[in-house]
Design a protein around this motif. Structure first.
Motif, PDB file in Angstrom:
ATOM      1  N   GLU A  23       0.830  -1.202   0.000  1.00  0.00           N
ATOM      2  CA  GLU A  23       0.000   0.000   0.000  1.00  0.00           C
ATOM      3  C   GLU A  23       0.867   1.256   0.000  1.00  0.00           C
ATOM      4  OE1 GLU A  23      -2.996   0.500   2.877  1.00  0.00           O
ATOM      5  OE2 GLU A  23      -4.146  -1.277   2.284  1.00  0.00           O
ATOM      6  N   LEU A  24       0.401   2.241  -0.730  1.00  0.00           N
ATOM      7  CA  LEU A  24       0.976   3.572  -0.735  1.00  0.00           C
ATOM      8  C   LEU A  24      -0.100   4.544  -0.284  1.00  0.00           C
ATOM      9  CD1 LEU A  24       3.097   5.753  -1.472  1.00  0.00           C
ATOM     10  CD2 LEU A  24       2.232   5.646  -3.824  1.00  0.00           C
ATOM     11  N   GLN A  25       0.073   5.148   0.878  1.00  0.00           N
ATOM     12  CA  GLN A  25      -0.904   6.077   1.436  1.00  0.00           C
ATOM     13  C   GLN A  25      -0.346   7.498   1.326  1.00  0.00           C
ATOM     14  OE1 GLN A  25      -1.784   4.832   5.417  1.00  0.00           O
ATOM     15  NE2 GLN A  25      -2.326   2.737   4.811  1.00  0.00           N
ATOM     16  N   ILE A  26      -1.103   8.360   0.715  1.00  0.00           N
ATOM     17  CA  ILE A  26      -0.661   9.722   0.429  1.00  0.00           C
ATOM     18  C   ILE A  26      -1.659  10.706   1.025  1.00  0.00           C
ATOM     19  CG2 ILE A  26      -0.067  11.382  -1.383  1.00  0.00           C
ATOM     20  CD1 ILE A  26       0.423   8.954  -3.210  1.00  0.00           C
ATOM     21  N   ASN A  27      -1.130  11.645   1.778  1.00  0.00           N
ATOM     22  CA  ASN A  27      -1.946  12.700   2.358  1.00  0.00           C
ATOM     23  C   ASN A  27      -1.350  14.042   1.954  1.00  0.00           C
ATOM     24  OD1 ASN A  27      -3.578  14.378   3.877  1.00  0.00           O
ATOM     25  ND2 ASN A  27      -2.509  13.961   5.794  1.00  0.00           N
ATOM     26  N   THR A 113      -8.137   8.913   8.048  1.00  0.00           N
ATOM     27  CA  THR A 113      -6.820   8.329   8.274  1.00  0.00           C
ATOM     28  C   THR A 113      -5.861   9.371   8.821  1.00  0.00           C
ATOM     29  OG1 THR A 113      -7.160   6.814   6.439  1.00  0.00           O
ATOM     30  CG2 THR A 113      -4.899   7.077   7.208  1.00  0.00           C
ATOM     31  N   GLU A 114      -5.146   9.037   9.877  1.00  0.00           N
ATOM     32  CA  GLU A 114      -4.124   9.917  10.443  1.00  0.00           C
ATOM     33  C   GLU A 114      -2.773   9.521   9.867  1.00  0.00           C
ATOM     34  OE1 GLU A 114      -4.221   9.667  14.617  1.00  0.00           O
ATOM     35  OE2 GLU A 114      -6.250  10.475  14.818  1.00  0.00           O
ATOM     36  N   TYR A 115      -2.025  10.505   9.465  1.00  0.00           N
ATOM     37  CA  TYR A 115      -0.736  10.248   8.823  1.00  0.00           C
ATOM     38  C   TYR A 115       0.379  10.857   9.645  1.00  0.00           C
ATOM     39  CZ  TYR A 115      -3.144   8.794   4.605  1.00  0.00           C
ATOM     40  OH  TYR A 115      -3.926   8.135   3.709  1.00  0.00           O
ATOM     41  N   ASN A 116       1.466  10.141   9.681  1.00  0.00           N
ATOM     42  CA  ASN A 116       2.691  10.715  10.210  1.00  0.00           C
ATOM     43  C   ASN A 116       3.472  11.331   9.077  1.00  0.00           C
ATOM     44  OD1 ASN A 116       2.351  10.066  12.908  1.00  0.00           O
ATOM     45  ND2 ASN A 116       3.268   8.028  12.666  1.00  0.00           N
ATOM     46  N   ARG A 197      -5.251   6.381  -1.083  1.00  0.00           N
ATOM     47  CA  ARG A 197      -4.339   5.249  -0.959  1.00  0.00           C
ATOM     48  C   ARG A 197      -4.325   4.450  -2.258  1.00  0.00           C
ATOM     49  NH1 ARG A 197      -6.551   1.152   3.467  1.00  0.00           N
ATOM     50  NH2 ARG A 197      -6.952   3.107   4.569  1.00  0.00           N
ATOM     51  N   VAL A 198      -3.181   3.861  -2.531  1.00  0.00           N
ATOM     52  CA  VAL A 198      -3.008   3.010  -3.707  1.00  0.00           C
ATOM     53  C   VAL A 198      -2.732   1.600  -3.215  1.00  0.00           C
ATOM     54  CG1 VAL A 198      -1.689   2.605  -5.818  1.00  0.00           C
ATOM     55  CG2 VAL A 198      -2.080   4.955  -5.021  1.00  0.00           C
ATOM     56  N   ASN A 233       2.454  13.952   3.309  1.00  0.00           N
ATOM     57  CA  ASN A 233       2.804  12.879   4.250  1.00  0.00           C
ATOM     58  C   ASN A 233       2.553  11.537   3.574  1.00  0.00           C
ATOM     59  OD1 ASN A 233       3.247  14.880   6.234  1.00  0.00           O
ATOM     60  ND2 ASN A 233       1.048  14.893   6.706  1.00  0.00           N
ATOM     61  N   ILE A 234       3.512  10.636   3.693  1.00  0.00           N
ATOM     62  CA  ILE A 234       3.443   9.384   2.944  1.00  0.00           C
ATOM     63  C   ILE A 234       3.729   8.206   3.868  1.00  0.00           C
ATOM     64  CG2 ILE A 234       4.515   8.020   1.106  1.00  0.00           C
ATOM     65  CD1 ILE A 234       5.022  10.515  -0.409  1.00  0.00           C
ATOM     66  N   ILE A 235       2.981   7.133   3.684  1.00  0.00           N
ATOM     67  CA  ILE A 235       3.249   5.853   4.331  1.00  0.00           C
ATOM     68  C   ILE A 235       3.340   4.802   3.238  1.00  0.00           C
ATOM     69  CG2 ILE A 235       2.408   4.091   5.922  1.00  0.00           C
ATOM     70  CD1 ILE A 235       0.965   6.242   7.451  1.00  0.00           C
ATOM     71  N   GLU A 236       4.428   4.030   3.255  1.00  0.00           N
ATOM     72  CA  GLU A 236       4.650   2.961   2.272  1.00  0.00           C
ATOM     73  C   GLU A 236       4.879   1.673   3.016  1.00  0.00           C
ATOM     74  OE1 GLU A 236       7.882   5.358   1.303  1.00  0.00           O
ATOM     75  OE2 GLU A 236       7.337   5.611  -0.802  1.00  0.00           O
TER      76      GLU A 236
END
Length: 564
Positions: A23-27, A113-116, A197-198, A233-236
């Motif tokens: 998953e790729l989460q983009i905020n 969704t909360e992002y760091n 999110r992808v 902000n991105i979570i991979e």
């Protein structure tokens, strides 16, 4: 990642390799646009580029209108692209899946969704809290299907259904309804935000993904694009062996690789220490420097392995291991080039002091190597999209190449001096007939030792050249050519090449009575007074008649008088 007053038309946001279920989460928490950009018709958007190797993961802007977002399709078959356009009129982020293998790419909207913040670089993304992780990866059904229609729906599948008819119903229920866009929100005037999110749903979609942000000039504008303020902000994350892993697909094997190499270097350090203890009568200072180098290499690899280990588990590095890694890496890098320079100049092996040329090389190489290591640390702890990231990366590559070229000069000078000494000894043996048997034997031994020393220095020169070529050129070629999930091979190849270079160097210059350098050093220390810092050019070239002076009596003047 935060960019303030940025005029760039293209920003490299992140690069990450994804396996199935990754998953790729983009905020996009803030996109501040100048009002002039709207009147000029500027275009904003993202491109998500998928490739199989790192060397094919970039796209060139259209030379006609200088904006890749104006393309309706990509003719390059080696990459697959998804376009995401900001439509400020409809307050939406339009999605255009142009490539065949990404036609079913699942892009969904996140509303709670909360992002760091983004991690140190593209492969080290920060993670959210533990509760958020479970929510992010659960295939649960949303309360309102119209809000998040991209999530898989299993509600129509009965737990007792096992026949063929119900399996077809389950397959139908799993079909993803693709979103044509995700909504934008406006936290302020001329400011926008969105989050999505992808999801990598199948093996066809696996690959190395590069996310770029584009700001293209409008048709009306002739100057450079207006400045923007951007905060992303991105979570991979990946799923590997049924566990969450926050490393890129090609970096998952790096922790065991670094840990194995650290254990190998640790054993080698113990063996080298044992060898020094058992051959203490022929030890020089350079041997202790070599011991310190292998110990620092062991610590660097261990801290690097622990750093990647905690990133894989938690998505963020443990500051202690990260700081220790950078400290040991900085010292190890400077000590490595210093050791190569000292060995190449013949320090303690040929001469107990450094010549003026050697000192000049040290003055140049050591500061440059420190600068190269600092540049590496800055790039490793910075996001790819930062404006100074490319600058520091270019500095690192340029300075590293200069250092690699500079350390070859002492080796070349030593080879030249050895050739001159061997040539002088040969001439004296053939030209002087009246000499004692002991003197002839002594000079013949000097010539033989000089020849053996010359061969060993030539071999060391070849070793240094091969080490530089392999760790800089071959490793880079491997990095851009191997598939995205095997990029760890270039790191392994780099470390094993460095280890073999250490082993061959230690074997060639090991302490022992059979080493030709040790004989030459002790004889030259008896024949010359090295209290002063003589230049080796002066010793070898300007005073050739004093090179083979033999101590046939206490003062040695009778033999000197006979030769002059």
């Amino acid at each position: 990642m935060y960019c303030s007053e940025d005029h760039r038309t293209k920003i490299d946001v992140t690069t990450f390799g994804f396996f199935k279920d990754g998953e790729l989460q983009i905020n996009v928490s803030y996109l501040g646009v100048d009002p002039e950009a709207h009147s000029n018709g500027d275009i904003f958007g993202f491109t998500l580029v998928k490739s199989r190797t790192e060397g094919r993961g970039s796209l060139q802007d259209d030379p006609v209108d200088n904006c890749i977002l104006n393309r309706s399709s990509i003719k390059n078959n080696s990459v697959s692209v998804v376009f995401l356009y900001f439509n400020f009129n409809n307050m939406s982020l339009q999605i255009n899946r142009t490539s065949h293998d990404l036609k079913q790419l699942e892009i969904t909207f996140n509303d709670n969704t909360e992002y760091n913040s983004h991690g140190e670089h593209g492969n080290k993304s920060k993670r959210s809290d533990n509760s958020q992780q479970s929510n992010d990866l659960d295939d649960t059904v949303p309360a309102n299907d119209t809000v998040n229609p991209g999530v898989k729906d299993f509600s129509n599948v009965s737990n007792k259904s096992r026949d063929n008819e119900n399996l077809e119903d389950e397959k139908e229920a799993r079909t993803v309804r693709l979103l044509p866009s995700v909504p934008l929100t406006s936290p302020g005037k001329h400011a926008y935000s969105t989050e999505f999110r992808v999801k990598i749903s199948n093996e066809t979609e696996e690959g190395l993904y590069n996310l770029y942000f584009h700001h293209c000039k409008g048709k009306v504008s002739e100057d450079q694009p207006t400045a923007i303020n951007l905060s992303i902000n991105i979570i991979e994350m990946n799923r590997y062996s049924d566990k969450l892993n926050y490393l890129s697909a090609g970096d998952i094997f790096l922790p065991p690789v670094y840990f194995t190499m650290s254990m190998l270097c640790f054993l080698s350090a113990g063996l080298w220490l044992y060898y020094l203890v058992t051959h203490n009568e022929n030890i020089f200072k350079i041997h202790f420097i070599m011991l310190a180098l292998i110990i620092l290499k062991t610590m660097t690899l261990f801290f690097h392995a622990m750093d990647y280990h905690f990133i894989a588990i938690d998505g963020s590095p443990v500051e202690t291991f990260a700081i220790l890694f950078y400290i040991t890496y900085l010292i190890k890098g400077a000590l490595l080039f210093m050791t190569i320079t000292l060995i190449g100049s013949g320090w303690t092996f040929i001469k107990p002091v450094l010549s003026q040329k050697d000192k000049k090389v040290f003055v140049i190489v050591i500061p440059l190597q420190v600068l190269a290591n600092v540049a590496y640390i800055i790039t490793d702890t910075s996001e790819e999209g930062k404006s100074d990231y490319i600058t520091w990366k270019s500095i690192f590559l340029l300075v590293d190449v200069l250092c690699c070229g500079a350390i070859l000069y002492p080796v070349i000078w030593s080879i030249r001096h050895l050739q001159d000494a061997s040539h002088i000894n040969g001439k004296e043996q053939g030209g002087i007939v009246q000499r004692s048997c002991n003197t002839f034997t002594h000079n013949f031994g000097n010539a033989a030792i000089s020849l053996a020393k010359l061969k060993l220095f030539r071999r060391f020169y070849i070793m240094v050249v091969c080490y530089i070529y392999i760790t800089r050129m071959i490793v880079y070629l491997l990095k851009v050519m191997v598939p995205f999930n095997y990029t760890w091979i270039d790191d392994f190849f780099f470390e094993i090449s460095t280890y073999l270079f250490f082993v061959f160097t230690a074997y060639s210059f090991r302490p022992g009575s059979d080493n030709p350098y040790l004989h030459v050093s002790k004889e030259e220390e008896d024949e010359y007074d090295y209290e002063y810092d003589y230049d080796m050019d002066y010793i070898v070239s300007e005073k050739p008649l004093l090179t083979n002076v033999s101590h046939t009596d206490k003062s040695g003047w009778s033999e000197l008088s006979q030769r002059t």
